[in-house]
Write a protein that holds these residues in place. Sequence first.
Motif, short mmCIF file in Angstrom:
data_model
loop_
_atom_site.label_atom_id
_atom_site.label_comp_id
_atom_site.label_asym_id
_atom_site.label_seq_id
_atom_site.Cartn_x
_atom_site.Cartn_y
_atom_site.Cartn_z
N MET A 94 0.84 -1.19 0.00
CA MET A 94 0.00 0.00 0.00
C MET A 94 0.88 1.24 0.00
SD MET A 94 -1.54 0.96 3.73
CE MET A 94 -2.21 2.43 2.97
N THR A 95 0.24 2.36 -0.34
CA THR A 95 0.93 3.65 -0.34
C THR A 95 0.15 4.63 0.50
OG1 THR A 95 1.82 3.27 -2.56
CG2 THR A 95 1.78 5.54 -1.76
N LEU A 96 0.87 5.32 1.39
CA LEU A 96 0.28 6.39 2.17
C LEU A 96 0.67 7.71 1.51
CD1 LEU A 96 0.56 3.95 4.19
CD2 LEU A 96 0.72 5.65 5.99
N LEU A 97 -0.31 8.60 1.41
CA LEU A 97 -0.08 9.87 0.76
C LEU A 97 -0.08 10.99 1.78
CD1 LEU A 97 0.12 11.83 -1.65
CD2 LEU A 97 -2.40 11.77 -1.75
N CYS A 98 0.92 11.85 1.68
CA CYS A 98 0.99 13.05 2.50
C CYS A 98 1.03 14.25 1.56
CB CYS A 98 2.23 13.03 3.37
SG CYS A 98 2.48 14.55 4.32
N ALA A 99 0.23 15.26 1.86
CA ALA A 99 0.22 16.48 1.06
C ALA A 99 0.26 17.69 1.98
CB ALA A 99 -1.04 16.53 0.19
N GLN A 100 1.03 18.70 1.55
CA GLN A 100 1.08 19.95 2.33
C GLN A 100 0.93 21.13 1.38
OE1 GLN A 100 3.88 22.20 2.15
NE2 GLN A 100 5.41 20.91 1.12
N ASP A 101 0.24 22.15 1.86
CA ASP A 101 -0.01 23.33 1.03
C ASP A 101 0.68 24.57 1.58
OD1 ASP A 101 -3.45 23.97 2.19
OD2 ASP A 101 -1.54 23.87 3.25
N MET A 102 1.76 24.37 2.33
CA MET A 102 2.46 25.48 2.98
C MET A 102 3.76 25.82 2.27
SD MET A 102 1.71 24.38 6.94
CE MET A 102 2.12 22.65 6.70
N ASN A 103 4.00 25.20 1.12
CA ASN A 103 5.22 25.43 0.35
C ASN A 103 6.49 25.07 1.14
OD1 ASN A 103 6.39 26.15 -2.14
ND2 ASN A 103 6.95 28.16 -1.36
N HIS A 104 6.36 24.06 1.99
CA HIS A 104 7.50 23.64 2.79
C HIS A 104 8.48 22.82 1.96
CE1 HIS A 104 5.43 24.07 6.99
NE2 HIS A 104 5.73 25.23 6.41
N LEU A 133 4.68 0.64 1.41
CA LEU A 133 5.02 -0.63 2.03
C LEU A 133 4.87 -1.67 0.94
CD1 LEU A 133 3.70 1.24 4.38
CD2 LEU A 133 3.44 -0.92 5.61
N GLU A 134 5.95 -2.31 0.55
CA GLU A 134 5.91 -3.25 -0.56
C GLU A 134 5.31 -4.59 -0.15
OE1 GLU A 134 9.59 -1.66 -3.33
OE2 GLU A 134 9.77 -3.56 -2.26
N SER A 135 5.65 -5.04 1.04
CA SER A 135 5.15 -6.32 1.53
C SER A 135 4.93 -6.17 3.04
CB SER A 135 6.16 -7.44 1.24
OG SER A 135 5.68 -8.68 1.73
N ALA A 136 3.72 -5.81 3.39
CA ALA A 136 3.43 -5.45 4.78
C ALA A 136 3.65 -6.62 5.74
CB ALA A 136 2.00 -4.93 4.90
N ALA A 137 4.14 -6.27 6.93
CA ALA A 137 4.36 -7.25 7.99
C ALA A 137 3.66 -6.78 9.26
CB ALA A 137 5.85 -7.39 8.26
N PRO A 138 3.27 -7.69 10.13
CA PRO A 138 2.59 -7.28 11.37
C PRO A 138 3.39 -6.26 12.19
CG PRO A 138 2.33 -9.62 11.04
CD PRO A 138 3.28 -9.15 9.97
N SER A 139 4.72 -6.30 12.08
CA SER A 139 5.56 -5.34 12.82
C SER A 139 5.38 -3.91 12.32
CB SER A 139 7.04 -5.73 12.70
OG SER A 139 7.44 -5.73 11.35
N GLN A 140 4.73 -3.76 11.18
CA GLN A 140 4.49 -2.43 10.64
C GLN A 140 3.13 -1.86 11.08
OE1 GLN A 140 5.46 -3.60 6.49
NE2 GLN A 140 7.05 -2.02 6.59
N THR A 141 2.44 -2.59 11.91
CA THR A 141 1.24 -2.05 12.53
C THR A 141 1.64 -0.88 13.40
OG1 THR A 141 0.06 -4.16 12.53
CG2 THR A 141 -0.61 -2.54 14.18
N SER A 142 1.08 0.29 13.11
CA SER A 142 1.53 1.49 13.78
C SER A 142 0.63 2.66 13.37
CB SER A 142 2.98 1.79 13.40
OG SER A 142 3.51 2.85 14.16
N VAL A 143 0.89 3.80 13.96
CA VAL A 143 0.29 5.04 13.48
C VAL A 143 1.38 5.82 12.77
CG1 VAL A 143 -0.93 7.16 14.07
CG2 VAL A 143 -1.35 5.07 15.40
N TYR A 144 1.09 6.22 11.55
CA TYR A 144 2.09 6.90 10.72
C TYR A 144 1.75 8.39 10.62
CZ TYR A 144 3.74 2.29 9.51
OH TYR A 144 4.26 1.03 9.58
N PHE A 145 2.75 9.20 10.90
CA PHE A 145 2.59 10.65 10.83
C PHE A 145 3.52 11.23 9.78
CE2 PHE A 145 -0.25 11.80 14.19
CZ PHE A 145 -0.15 10.78 15.12
N CYS A 146 2.96 12.13 9.02
CA CYS A 146 3.74 12.92 8.09
C CYS A 146 3.93 14.30 8.70
CB CYS A 146 3.01 13.02 6.76
SG CYS A 146 3.81 14.05 5.53
N ALA A 147 5.08 14.92 8.43
CA ALA A 147 5.33 16.27 8.92
C ALA A 147 6.04 17.06 7.84
CB ALA A 147 6.17 16.24 10.20
#
Lengths: 117, 115
Positions: free
Chosen positions: B19-29, B78-92
């Motif tokens: 899967m792919t997680l997408l992060c977008a920002q509109d602050m020109n960072h 994540l190309e091949s997800a594993a249970p160890s990747q269960t988490s909360v993902y934050f983009c900054a």
Amino acid sequence: AQKVTQAQTEISVVEKEDVTLDCVYETRDTTYYLFWYKQPPSGELVFLIRRNSFDEQNEISGRYSWNFQKSTSSFNFTITASQVVDSAVYFCALTLILTGGGNKLTFGTGTQLKVEL
Amino acid sequence: NAGVTQTPKFRVLKTGQSMTLLCAQDMNHEYMYWYRQDPGMGLRLIHYSVGEGTTAKGEVPDGYNVSRLKKQNFLLGLESAAPSQTSVYFCASSYSVVALSDTQYFGPGTRLTVL
């Protein structure tokens, strides 16, 4: 190596009490920045304050105040007259410059604050 | 301004799925970051980017890939997800004037469960 320690895992207070959250850090750098973030039950991370290593003045913002002491490597956060809306996890963090640019935040493990009526 | 947004908010995967997680920002960072948050461990840096077309590894990069094809977007794969990747993902993201003092602004997080 950098490290941030928040020894208090969980604190419970009654509304209107004052509460202090402790943060102790370790770094070999002479110039660094410290941050506090708040994570309410909704889950987002909210920036609260930034402090640089050259400025040891305490800061007050409304009911919040911060006490930075370089001699003890501490950056403590006090909430005066706590309210139920202050219930959250609070994270202390320290910056490290990354190779090629940017900075990395080294986070403590957080302190869960519960404010009850 | 929406600030930093993340898609999706929740996801459940089976071991081995991608899967792919997408992060977008509109602050020109310029700078963007991916962290993961696990219980009792605070947040840890996975990968980061100092500008469009650039990426670099953080402290826990294994099992993840990233891309920054546009300045405003930062993708975590994540190309091949594993249970160890269960988490909360934050983009900054942060605006680089003096990198050491940059304040990072965070998205709302993505809660990922890998079964």
